[in-house]
Design a protein around this motif. Structure first.
Motif, mmCIF file in Angstrom:
data_model
loop_
_atom_site.group_PDB
_atom_site.id
_atom_site.type_symbol
_atom_site.label_atom_id
_atom_site.label_comp_id
_atom_site.label_asym_id
_atom_site.label_seq_id
_atom_site.Cartn_x
_atom_site.Cartn_y
_atom_site.Cartn_z
ATOM 1 N N ALA A 58 0.855 -1.181 0.000
ATOM 2 C CA ALA A 58 0.000 0.000 0.000
ATOM 3 C C ALA A 58 0.894 1.234 0.000
ATOM 4 O O ALA A 58 1.890 1.275 0.723
ATOM 5 N N PRO A 59 0.584 2.236 -0.813
ATOM 6 C CA PRO A 59 1.419 3.446 -0.788
ATOM 7 C C PRO A 59 1.325 4.160 0.547
ATOM 8 O O PRO A 59 0.257 4.213 1.169
ATOM 9 N N ILE A 60 2.455 4.693 0.956
ATOM 10 C CA ILE A 60 2.481 5.483 2.182
ATOM 11 C C ILE A 60 2.271 6.964 1.864
ATOM 12 O O ILE A 60 1.879 7.751 2.709
ATOM 13 N N ALA A 61 2.518 7.327 0.583
ATOM 14 C CA ALA A 61 2.318 8.700 0.133
ATOM 15 C C ALA A 61 2.226 8.716 -1.377
ATOM 16 O O ALA A 61 2.795 7.867 -2.063
ATOM 17 N N TYR A 125 -4.186 9.352 6.999
ATOM 18 C CA TYR A 125 -4.082 10.513 7.882
ATOM 19 C C TYR A 125 -3.817 11.783 7.077
ATOM 20 O O TYR A 125 -4.475 12.819 7.263
ATOM 21 N N LYS A 126 -2.834 11.726 6.176
ATOM 22 C CA LYS A 126 -2.467 12.905 5.388
ATOM 23 C C LYS A 126 -3.632 13.362 4.512
ATOM 24 O O LYS A 126 -3.822 14.557 4.288
ATOM 25 N N ARG A 127 -4.407 12.403 4.023
ATOM 26 C CA ARG A 127 -5.502 12.758 3.115
ATOM 27 C C ARG A 127 -6.699 13.354 3.849
ATOM 28 O O ARG A 127 -7.356 14.272 3.340
ATOM 29 N N LEU A 153 8.567 11.925 7.248
ATOM 30 C CA LEU A 153 7.273 11.308 6.973
ATOM 31 C C LEU A 153 6.301 11.484 8.133
ATOM 32 O O LEU A 153 5.092 11.627 7.931
ATOM 33 N N MET A 154 6.838 11.435 9.348
ATOM 34 C CA MET A 154 5.984 11.466 10.526
ATOM 35 C C MET A 154 5.830 12.868 11.102
ATOM 36 O O MET A 154 5.175 13.042 12.133
ATOM 37 N N SER A 155 6.423 13.856 10.455
ATOM 38 C CA SER A 155 6.290 15.226 10.942
ATOM 39 C C SER A 155 4.876 15.734 10.683
ATOM 40 O O SER A 155 4.176 15.247 9.793
ATOM 41 N N ASP A 156 4.466 16.707 11.449
ATOM 42 C CA ASP A 156 3.155 17.321 11.282
ATOM 43 C C ASP A 156 2.021 16.296 11.369
ATOM 44 O O ASP A 156 1.057 16.348 10.619
ATOM 45 N N THR A 157 2.162 15.351 12.298
ATOM 46 C CA THR A 157 1.090 14.380 12.514
ATOM 47 C C THR A 157 0.693 14.376 13.988
ATOM 48 O O THR A 157 1.525 14.590 14.869
ATOM 49 N N ASN A 158 -0.573 14.156 14.221
ATOM 50 C CA ASN A 158 -1.070 13.935 15.576
ATOM 51 C C ASN A 158 -0.812 12.471 15.881
ATOM 52 O O ASN A 158 -1.640 11.603 15.616
ATOM 53 N N LEU A 159 0.379 12.209 16.424
ATOM 54 C CA LEU A 159 0.939 10.856 16.441
ATOM 55 C C LEU A 159 1.153 10.332 17.849
ATOM 56 O O LEU A 159 1.584 11.060 18.743
ATOM 57 N N GLU A 160 0.879 9.038 18.016
ATOM 58 C CA GLU A 160 1.212 8.311 19.240
ATOM 59 C C GLU A 160 1.955 7.052 18.818
ATOM 60 O O GLU A 160 1.472 6.304 17.956
#
Length: 260
Positions: A58-61, A125-127, A153-160
């Motif tokens: 699956a594409p990640i981006a 998430y990005k979409r 890749l993980m910047s600017d994400t509401n991430l846990e």
């Protein structure tokens, strides 16, 4: 085939996060359909029939120029050969394949990704993050994923982040987040990862969210990617279904988990 095509592509870049974890960026040589989160491609970087099968990713981006990023973990000969690809090398793609996640409908979108199952969750998430409040929760085995977790890749994400050994983020799995932080009745939950994680997900969500608000993306070995060979059939409440064509995204309540 819903826009699925066989395409030649060129390797633009490869980012090595660890010895066995990398991201490869490829540019199709022809215009093709833009994939949606949950859809996938079959990728092959070798000539001939050894190994026989292309590998599904699956594409990640997806970028404006049409290039696609795939997150790959080396687990066998096929992925090892892909890891040897260099800039400018030619590869073969088939896609986009499969049924994507539906448009979000909940008040909040919880995206749970385990190991390489992180890929479609980050893409989703990005979409959708500007359409509905979204939270990305990922689980990784351990320290070999550190560079990936700290990458742009993980910047600017509401991430846990959770890791099995506690070396990155918090100790636990994405399901730990559901236990500790809770989930709302109007939340929508999408997940992709190891089958054990997906099986356990149902127990974490029982009586907490509506059944029609939980979707999972399943992984399977595939040959054709378009439903012709019946090599990726799984049992569901509606009978046997093909992961590549009827999925890979299913409502969690559709899957006969006890038979997997």
């Amino acid at each position: 085939m819903n826009g699925t095509r066989d395409l030649g592509a060129i390797v633009l870049e490869k980012f090595q996060f660890s010895d066995e974890l990398f991201m490869i960026r490829v540019l199709p040589e022809e215009d093709s359909s833009i994939p949606l989160p949950g859809q996938f491609y079959l990728l092959k970087s070798w000539e001939g029939f050894d190994p026989l099968l292309s590998r599904p990713f699956a594409p990640i981006a997806v970028h404006e120029n049409g290039s696609l990023d795939f997150l790959v973990k080396v687990v066998g000969r096929g992925t090892k050969i892909i890891n040897s690809s260099i800039e400018g090398a030619k590869v073969k793609l088939r896609g986009p394949c499969g049924k994507p996640f539906p448009a979000p409908s909940g008040q909040r979108l919880l995206l749970l990704g385990g190991s390489v199952g992180i890929a479609p969750m980050l893409f989703a998430y990005k979409r959708y993050k500007d359409i509905v409040p979204a939270k990305l929760v990922i689980g990784v085995p351990g320290g070999e994923w550190e560079n990936f977790c700290k990458s742009e890749l993980m910047s600017d994400t509401n991430l846990e982040v959770f890791s099995d050994d506690g070396s990155i983020g918090r100790s636990g799995t994405p399901l730990t987040f559901l236990t500790e932080e809770g989930v709302g009745t109007d939340d929508e939950v999408w997940a992709c990862g190891p089958i054990g994680m997906l099986k356990a997900l149902g127990g974490s969500l029982i009586h907490k969210v509506r059944e029609d608000q939980v979707y999972v993306s399943l992984e399977a070995r595939m040959a054709c990617g378009i439903g012709g060979c019946l090599g990726c059939v799984i049992p569901t409440t509606l009978g046997n279904r093909r992961v590549c064509a009827d999925g890979p995204v299913f409502r969690m309540s559709e899957v006969s988990w006890d038979e997997l």
